[in-house]
Design an enzyme around this catalytic site. Sequence first.
Site, PDB file in Angstrom:
ATOM      1  N   GLU A 151      -6.536   4.770   8.184  1.00 52.40           N
ATOM      2  CA  GLU A 151      -6.220   6.174   7.894  1.00 52.40           C
ATOM      3  C   GLU A 151      -7.413   6.875   7.264  1.00 52.40           C
ATOM      4  O   GLU A 151      -7.505   8.109   7.292  1.00 52.40           O
ATOM      5  CB  GLU A 151      -4.970   6.253   6.996  1.00 52.40           C
ATOM      6  CG  GLU A 151      -3.715   5.939   7.794  1.00 52.40           C
ATOM      7  CD  GLU A 151      -2.558   5.395   6.977  1.00 52.40           C
ATOM      8  OE1 GLU A 151      -2.572   5.492   5.740  1.00 52.40           O
ATOM      9  OE2 GLU A 151      -1.623   4.851   7.607  1.00 52.40           O
ATOM     10  N   GLY A 156       3.047  -1.270   4.142  1.00 52.88           N
ATOM     11  CA  GLY A 156       3.174   0.141   3.781  1.00 52.88           C
ATOM     12  C   GLY A 156       4.613   0.473   3.409  1.00 52.88           C
ATOM     13  O   GLY A 156       5.070   0.186   2.308  1.00 52.88           O
ATOM     14  N   GLY A 157       5.335   1.048   4.354  1.00 47.27           N
ATOM     15  CA  GLY A 157       6.690   1.551   4.104  1.00 47.27           C
ATOM     16  C   GLY A 157       7.604   0.581   3.385  1.00 47.27           C
ATOM     17  O   GLY A 157       8.332   0.975   2.453  1.00 47.27           O
ATOM     18  N   HIS A 181      -9.370   1.288   5.270  1.00 48.34           N
ATOM     19  CA  HIS A 181      -8.078   1.513   5.940  1.00 48.34           C
ATOM     20  C   HIS A 181      -8.276   2.471   7.115  1.00 48.34           C
ATOM     21  O   HIS A 181      -9.037   3.427   7.013  1.00 48.34           O
ATOM     22  CB  HIS A 181      -7.057   2.079   4.956  1.00 48.34           C
ATOM     23  CG  HIS A 181      -5.662   1.986   5.476  1.00 48.34           C
ATOM     24  ND1 HIS A 181      -5.179   2.856   6.435  1.00 48.34           N
ATOM     25  CD2 HIS A 181      -4.658   1.112   5.216  1.00 48.34           C
ATOM     26  CE1 HIS A 181      -3.927   2.503   6.732  1.00 48.34           C
ATOM     27  NE2 HIS A 181      -3.599   1.458   6.011  1.00 48.34           N
ATOM     28  N   ASN A 223       0.878  -1.173   0.000  1.00 44.37           N
ATOM     29  CA  ASN A 223       0.000   0.000   0.000  1.00 44.37           C
ATOM     30  C   ASN A 223       0.910   1.216   0.000  1.00 44.37           C
ATOM     31  O   ASN A 223       1.542   1.524   1.008  1.00 44.37           O
ATOM     32  CB  ASN A 223      -0.881  -0.030   1.257  1.00 44.37           C
ATOM     33  CG  ASN A 223      -1.701   1.241   1.418  1.00 44.37           C
ATOM     34  OD1 ASN A 223      -1.744   2.077   0.508  1.00 44.37           O
ATOM     35  ND2 ASN A 223      -2.342   1.396   2.571  1.00 44.37           N
ATOM     36  N   TRP A 224       0.972   1.879  -1.143  1.00 42.00           N
ATOM     37  CA  TRP A 224       1.909   3.008  -1.271  1.00 42.00           C
ATOM     38  C   TRP A 224       1.373   4.281  -0.626  1.00 42.00           C
ATOM     39  O   TRP A 224       2.061   5.278  -0.558  1.00 42.00           O
ATOM     40  CB  TRP A 224       2.248   3.237  -2.749  1.00 42.00           C
ATOM     41  CG  TRP A 224       3.339   2.328  -3.239  1.00 42.00           C
ATOM     42  CD1 TRP A 224       3.731   1.141  -2.690  1.00 42.00           C
ATOM     43  CD2 TRP A 224       4.209   2.543  -4.372  1.00 42.00           C
ATOM     44  NE1 TRP A 224       4.778   0.606  -3.397  1.00 42.00           N
ATOM     45  CE2 TRP A 224       5.085   1.434  -4.437  1.00 42.00           C
ATOM     46  CE3 TRP A 224       4.310   3.545  -5.333  1.00 42.00           C
ATOM     47  CZ2 TRP A 224       6.068   1.318  -5.435  1.00 42.00           C
ATOM     48  CZ3 TRP A 224       5.282   3.427  -6.333  1.00 42.00           C
ATOM     49  CH2 TRP A 224       6.150   2.325  -6.373  1.00 42.00           C
ATOM     50  N   LYS A 225       0.105   4.270  -0.194  1.00 40.81           N
ATOM     51  CA  LYS A 225      -0.492   5.457   0.447  1.00 40.81           C
ATOM     52  C   LYS A 225      -0.239   6.693  -0.440  1.00 40.81           C
ATOM     53  O   LYS A 225      -0.291   6.570  -1.656  1.00 40.81           O
ATOM     54  CB  LYS A 225       0.060   5.609   1.862  1.00 40.81           C
ATOM     55  CG  LYS A 225      -0.109   4.302   2.664  1.00 40.81           C
ATOM     56  CD  LYS A 225       0.212   4.427   4.115  1.00 40.81           C
ATOM     57  CE  LYS A 225       0.011   3.076   4.802  1.00 40.81           C
ATOM     58  NZ  LYS A 225       0.210   3.123   6.239  1.00 40.81           N
ATOM     59  N   SER A 240       3.818  -2.345  10.132  1.00 41.00           N
ATOM     60  CA  SER A 240       5.270  -2.510  10.342  1.00 41.00           C
ATOM     61  C   SER A 240       5.785  -3.881   9.936  1.00 41.00           C
ATOM     62  O   SER A 240       6.741  -4.389  10.527  1.00 41.00           O
ATOM     63  CB  SER A 240       5.649  -2.199  11.797  1.00 41.00           C
ATOM     64  OG  SER A 240       5.350  -0.846  12.101  1.00 41.00           O
ATOM     65  N   GLU A 255      -5.043  -4.806  10.724  1.00 36.98           N
ATOM     66  CA  GLU A 255      -3.980  -3.822  10.904  1.00 36.98           C
ATOM     67  C   GLU A 255      -4.175  -3.082  12.222  1.00 36.98           C
ATOM     68  O   GLU A 255      -4.956  -2.123  12.295  1.00 36.98           O
ATOM     69  CB  GLU A 255      -4.000  -2.804   9.762  1.00 36.98           C
ATOM     70  CG  GLU A 255      -3.778  -3.391   8.387  1.00 36.98           C
ATOM     71  CD  GLU A 255      -3.221  -2.364   7.412  1.00 36.98           C
ATOM     72  OE1 GLU A 255      -2.151  -2.616   6.875  1.00 36.98           O
ATOM     73  OE2 GLU A 255      -3.839  -1.302   7.216  1.00 36.98           O
TER      74      GLU A 255
HETATM   75  P1  13P Z   1       3.376   0.172   7.481  1.00 40.22           P
HETATM   76  O1  13P Z   1       3.796  -1.138   6.868  1.00 40.22           O
HETATM   77  O2  13P Z   1       4.145   1.354   6.938  1.00 40.22           O
HETATM   78  O3  13P Z   1       3.346   0.101   8.966  1.00 40.22           O
HETATM   79  O4  13P Z   1       1.868   0.437   6.992  1.00 40.22           O
HETATM   80  C1  13P Z   1       0.941  -0.580   7.139  1.00 40.22           C
HETATM   81  C2  13P Z   1      -0.312  -0.178   6.447  1.00 40.22           C
HETATM   82  O5  13P Z   1      -1.026   0.689   6.886  1.00 40.22           O
HETATM   83  C3  13P Z   1      -0.638  -0.863   5.188  1.00 40.22           C
HETATM   84  O6  13P Z   1      -1.928  -0.573   4.781  1.00 40.22           O
END
Ligand code: 13P
Length: 253
Positions: free
Chosen positions: A95, A229-230, A93, A10-12, A208, A163
């Site tokens: 967020e 994510g990251g 999500h 997920n590149w956000k 993470s 998550e």
């Molecule tokens: P991280 O892997 O950066 O913690 O993000 C997880 C996430 O929110 C994937 O949707």
Amino acid sequence: MGRRKLVVGNWKMNGMRAHLDEVEAIGRVAAAHPSVEVGLCLPATLIMAGSERRGAAFIGGQNCHMDISGAYTGSLSAEMLAEAGATWVITGHSERREARGETNADIASKSEAAHKAGINVILCVGETLAVRDAGKAEQVVADQLLASLPDDAAADWLAVAYEPIWAIGTGRIPTLEAVATMHAALRAALASRIGAEADKMRILYGGSMNGDNAADLMAIADVDGGLVGGASLSAKKFAPIIEAAEQRMAAAA
Ligand code: 13P
């Protein structure tokens, strides 16, 4: 019984045209690990170009509207994502649940809209740290899942992502035991709604996840992959996670 591991980045709100080289590199990693289903949920501006360079990875969106069209400035319908080349979309999500006030009912509608447009769904759920500290994580997250699950949810078009909000982008993850307990609770909640279909549905872990912890997380019986994510922003960081998924698949075979 064989649930194929699903590893999705997920590149956000990250990624410009210059990063399409990473999409291509990740597509090559996906091709080299065919037992794993690999995808990238890109910012909408990159979906079309990303789809042309995706290799063996699928491209997804990060959100969609629940309606097909209309006066919704700034929104995108599932049909539009599909036309651009997305075959999956993330719904719910944290967020967006938190910052955009999305409700469980909204998320069920969006997931339904995606399914109607022929797009697969990754439906996200997860608890706050306060809920976990209060010892209510499994109950709260299972309730959240059942309230945001579309009525006709089936494993061939919907996966769940657990998550924990406090684990996203923080470098902290729950203990492996806590993840195992949660995923088992979510599978039981799914079974209460969709019966035997629950055994086929993939439940991903997100928060993470990285090359160091992916193998341990994906060795847990009810962890069927990851939403990353990251560590999905470069092929270099994402590849070890895909590799770990392939090794778990091989070990389980
Ligand atoms: P991280 O892997 O950066 O913690 O993000 C997880 C996430 O929110 C994937 O949707």
